[in-house]
Design a protein around this motif. Structure first.
Motif, short mmCIF file in Angstrom:
data_model
loop_
_atom_site.label_atom_id
_atom_site.label_comp_id
_atom_site.label_asym_id
_atom_site.label_seq_id
_atom_site.Cartn_x
_atom_site.Cartn_y
_atom_site.Cartn_z
N CYS A 1 37.11 -3.47 56.69
CA CYS A 1 37.28 -3.51 58.14
C CYS A 1 38.76 -3.35 58.51
CB CYS A 1 36.72 -4.82 58.69
SG CYS A 1 36.88 -4.92 60.49
N HIS B 1 40.54 -7.20 60.10
CA HIS B 1 40.87 -8.40 59.31
C HIS B 1 40.52 -8.25 57.84
CE1 HIS B 1 39.74 -9.69 63.49
NE2 HIS B 1 41.00 -10.07 63.44
N HIS C 1 32.09 -9.58 62.16
CA HIS C 1 33.07 -10.64 62.40
C HIS C 1 33.52 -10.65 63.85
CE1 HIS C 1 37.40 -12.29 61.76
NE2 HIS C 1 36.56 -13.28 62.03
N ARG C 2 34.23 -9.63 64.30
CA ARG C 2 34.72 -9.57 65.68
C ARG C 2 34.50 -8.20 66.31
NH1 ARG C 2 38.61 -13.82 66.56
NH2 ARG C 2 37.49 -15.64 65.83
N CYS D 1 31.77 -4.28 63.16
CA CYS D 1 31.92 -5.36 62.18
C CYS D 1 31.27 -6.64 62.71
CB CYS D 1 33.40 -5.60 61.92
SG CYS D 1 33.70 -6.93 60.73
S1 FES Z 1 36.53 -7.69 63.00
FE1 FES Z 1 36.08 -7.01 61.03
S2 FES Z 1 37.00 -8.41 59.73
FE2 FES Z 1 37.42 -9.12 61.70
#
Ligand code: FES
Length: 168
Positions: free
Chosen positions: A78, A81, A45-46, A43
């Motif tokens: 995901c 989150h 994001h993180r 992902c």
């Molecule tokens: S790591 Fe995927 S939404 Fe935060």
């Protein structure tokens, strides 16, 4: 560009996906309504294992107090989150122009290269012909039969550019 056979077509039916390891990265290969797509299992994001998330669709609101599920099976959520991504192009649902995960090319092909190329086959055939036909015998008329390859494979390509169209 490198080529990787994922599985047989009948091992990955519509609505299913599998996560594979290729060259140090994990990639999710999805069958969405008979079309194959591949996403990096990371992902943006993180760095969660995105392809382990729930496969779902888009919830829309066509009118007040109404909800509708569209594009069922085309979105992965995901697991960490809840950011959602379009499996068909890797783009984020909430910000498709700035957030996306990497995608890869997937094709359906017949036999993997090499499986139908047996370097010993010609030599074995030549020995058979030499053993049954004498040097003074006329050329035999060979009876031939149509042959079809029925098994197909899902094949993943890693590389910078899309390969030219490949024959099935
Ligand atoms: S790591 Fe995927 S939404 Fe935060």
């Amino acid at each position: 560009m490198s080529r990787h056979v994922v599985c047989r077509v009948d091992e990955l039916p519509p609505g299913q996906h599998r996560i594979i390891s290729v060259r140090g990265r994990t990639i999710g290969v999805f069958n969405v309504n008979g079309e194959y797509h591949a996403l990096l299992n990371r992902c943006p994001h993180r760095a969660a294992p995105l392809c382990q998330g729930v496969v779902t669709g888009l919830i829309t609101s066509p009118a007040q107090y109404q909800r509708e599920l569209t594009r069922d099976g085309e979105i992965v959520r995901c697991p960490w989150h809840g950011w959602e991504f379009d499996i068909t192009d890797g783009r984020s649902v909430f910000n498709p122009h700035r957030v996306r995960t990497r995608t890869y090319e997937v094709f359906v092909e017949t036999a993997p290269p090499g499986e139908d190329e047996d370097p010993d086959a010609d030599a074995a055939g030549a020995q058979l012909v030499q053993a049954t036909i004498g040097p003074d015998d006329p050329d035999p008329t060979l009876e031939t039969y149509p042959v079809e390859v029925e098994q197909q494979f899902v094949v993943l390509y890693l590389g910078q550019s899309k390969p030219a169209a490949r024959p099935e």
